[in-house]
Design a protein around this motif. Sequence first.
Motif, PDB file in Angstrom:
ATOM      1  N   UNK A 118       0.835  -1.204   0.000  1.00  0.00           N
ATOM      2  CA  UNK A 118       0.000   0.000   0.000  1.00  0.00           C
ATOM      3  C   UNK A 118       0.867   1.250   0.000  1.00  0.00           C
ATOM      4  N   UNK A 119       1.986   1.196   0.743  1.00  0.00           N
ATOM      5  CA  UNK A 119       2.872   2.349   0.856  1.00  0.00           C
ATOM      6  C   UNK A 119       3.437   2.767  -0.500  1.00  0.00           C
TER       7      UNK A 119
ATOM      8  N   UNK B 180      -6.894   8.286   1.796  1.00  0.00           N
ATOM      9  CA  UNK B 180      -7.777   7.137   1.965  1.00  0.00           C
ATOM     10  C   UNK B 180      -8.148   6.507   0.642  1.00  0.00           C
ATOM     11  N   UNK B 181      -8.375   7.333  -0.373  1.00  0.00           N
ATOM     12  CA  UNK B 181      -8.717   6.822  -1.699  1.00  0.00           C
ATOM     13  C   UNK B 181      -7.551   6.018  -2.293  1.00  0.00           C
ATOM     14  N   UNK B 182      -6.341   6.565  -2.147  1.00  0.00           N
ATOM     15  CA  UNK B 182      -5.171   5.896  -2.720  1.00  0.00           C
ATOM     16  C   UNK B 182      -4.903   4.569  -2.002  1.00  0.00           C
ATOM     17  N   UNK B 183      -5.058   4.562  -0.671  1.00  0.00           N
ATOM     18  CA  UNK B 183      -4.853   3.315   0.079  1.00  0.00           C
ATOM     19  C   UNK B 183      -5.862   2.252  -0.353  1.00  0.00           C
ATOM     20  N   UNK B 184      -7.118   2.658  -0.520  1.00  0.00           N
ATOM     21  CA  UNK B 184      -8.145   1.720  -0.987  1.00  0.00           C
ATOM     22  C   UNK B 184      -7.888   1.313  -2.431  1.00  0.00           C
ATOM     23  N   UNK B 185      -7.443   2.263  -3.229  1.00  0.00           N
ATOM     24  CA  UNK B 185      -7.134   1.975  -4.617  1.00  0.00           C
ATOM     25  C   UNK B 185      -5.991   0.983  -4.762  1.00  0.00           C
ATOM     26  N   UNK B 186      -5.044   1.026  -3.818  1.00  0.00           N
ATOM     27  CA  UNK B 186      -3.941   0.067  -3.836  1.00  0.00           C
ATOM     28  C   UNK B 186      -4.468  -1.357  -3.703  1.00  0.00           C
TER      29      UNK B 186
ATOM     30  N   UNK C 112      -7.564  -2.316  -4.484  1.00  0.00           N
ATOM     31  CA  UNK C 112      -8.308  -2.604  -5.708  1.00  0.00           C
ATOM     32  C   UNK C 112      -7.362  -2.989  -6.846  1.00  0.00           C
ATOM     33  N   UNK C 113      -6.255  -2.274  -6.966  1.00  0.00           N
ATOM     34  CA  UNK C 113      -5.310  -2.571  -8.052  1.00  0.00           C
ATOM     35  C   UNK C 113      -4.665  -3.938  -7.878  1.00  0.00           C
ATOM     36  N   UNK C 114      -4.357  -4.307  -6.636  1.00  0.00           N
ATOM     37  CA  UNK C 114      -3.779  -5.628  -6.399  1.00  0.00           C
ATOM     38  C   UNK C 114      -4.771  -6.730  -6.771  1.00  0.00           C
ATOM     39  N   UNK C 115      -6.040  -6.515  -6.465  1.00  0.00           N
ATOM     40  CA  UNK C 115      -7.075  -7.482  -6.857  1.00  0.00           C
ATOM     41  C   UNK C 115      -7.213  -7.566  -8.374  1.00  0.00           C
TER      42      UNK C 115
ATOM     43  N   UNK D  18     -10.912   1.396  -8.181  1.00  0.00           N
ATOM     44  CA  UNK D  18     -11.997   1.102  -7.237  1.00  0.00           C
ATOM     45  C   UNK D  18     -13.308   0.908  -7.990  1.00  0.00           C
ATOM     46  N   UNK D  19     -13.592   1.814  -8.925  1.00  0.00           N
ATOM     47  CA  UNK D  19     -14.844   1.751  -9.687  1.00  0.00           C
ATOM     48  C   UNK D  19     -14.891   0.506 -10.564  1.00  0.00           C
TER      49      UNK D  19
END
Length: 367
Positions: free
Chosen positions: A41-42, A133-139, A141-144, A344-345
């Motif tokens: 995430x970092x 918060x968006x970028x952490x959540x996006x990380x 989502x991108x891994x998935x 995320x979307x």
Amino acid sequence: MAGSTFGTIFRVTTWGESHGKGVGVIVDGCPAGLELDEQKIQQYLNRRKPGQTRYSTPRKEEDLVEIQSGVFEGKTTGTPISLVVYNKTQRSKDYSEIAGYYRPGHADYTFDQKYGFRDYRGGGRSSGRETIGRVAAGAIAEELLKSLGIQVQAYTKSIGDVTADMDKATPENIMKSPLYMPDPEASEKAELFLERKMQEQDSAGGVIECIVKGMPAGIGEPVFDKLDANLAKAVMSIGAVKGVEIGDGFAVAGAFGSDNNDSFCKGQDGKIAKTTNHAGGILGGMSDGSDIILRAAIKPTPSIARQQQTVNRDGEDIEISIKGRHDPIIVPRAVVVVEAMTAICVLDMILLGMTSRLDRIQEFWKK
């Protein structure tokens, strides 16, 4: 506060203020078994971190993320994932002066009208730090998405009147450029352009382009929850974004059907493909299997040192120059934010689409 949650199955809720104790996010709907740790995430958060180049605010924040729940022994558990980044270098006194007036281009006035009160320290919930918060959540989502063979990549397409030549672009150049611009020559020109703007105590805007590769066809809904409509909402929810276009975007207004339509053909792999991609990978609100191409217009940083006209809370005319530590341009640090909201979307729409066909549900449960 309403409106802090995005998504239906993969649900993201951000919280915190720029000068509070910290900012963070709750991610619900992430399936169990995804390999995840703070280091992964970092890597994403480091791309939006301030103080890395002279084209971002000199404010130094480590922005170190902590996973507080939802991960055990390096894998997601299927329960809500809580992530926090603590604020460590707030200088709230830099903002005390603005408590009594409305900064041009900021949400000061609209916050006062909505709530009758506002956190004037850096903008509160309207601050760019909310995007952590968006970028952490996006990380996540991108891994998935990577596990599904889908890649999301954003970069700076243009700054001011300088536009990247995509024939000279490479993915490696994106990370080498202080502006995340894939064309080295354009990056140098944009840097000189920004130097002039900084000397003039002014700021600049630009365009971020985001490409989604490996998308299967048929993701999205045909009416209100179109994939392009939800992408537009996701990206427009970023504070500095003032416009979003898909594919040829506004250029289609001057095109003709004979050249705007994408002809279908059989691809090299034997599957149906398109000869062109003016639609940007989305037809009728659903992905068509081509690359999804999205662009976001980012406004100039509203906080500038140049004298500006405004009014105080009593409606009296005053002149101001904004003090504090501010980005001369928002675009480079917003690149990863656009990428995160796109991921995320797209992930949420993929999960929603899993129940669209009976044969696929049957195939899943017969395994």
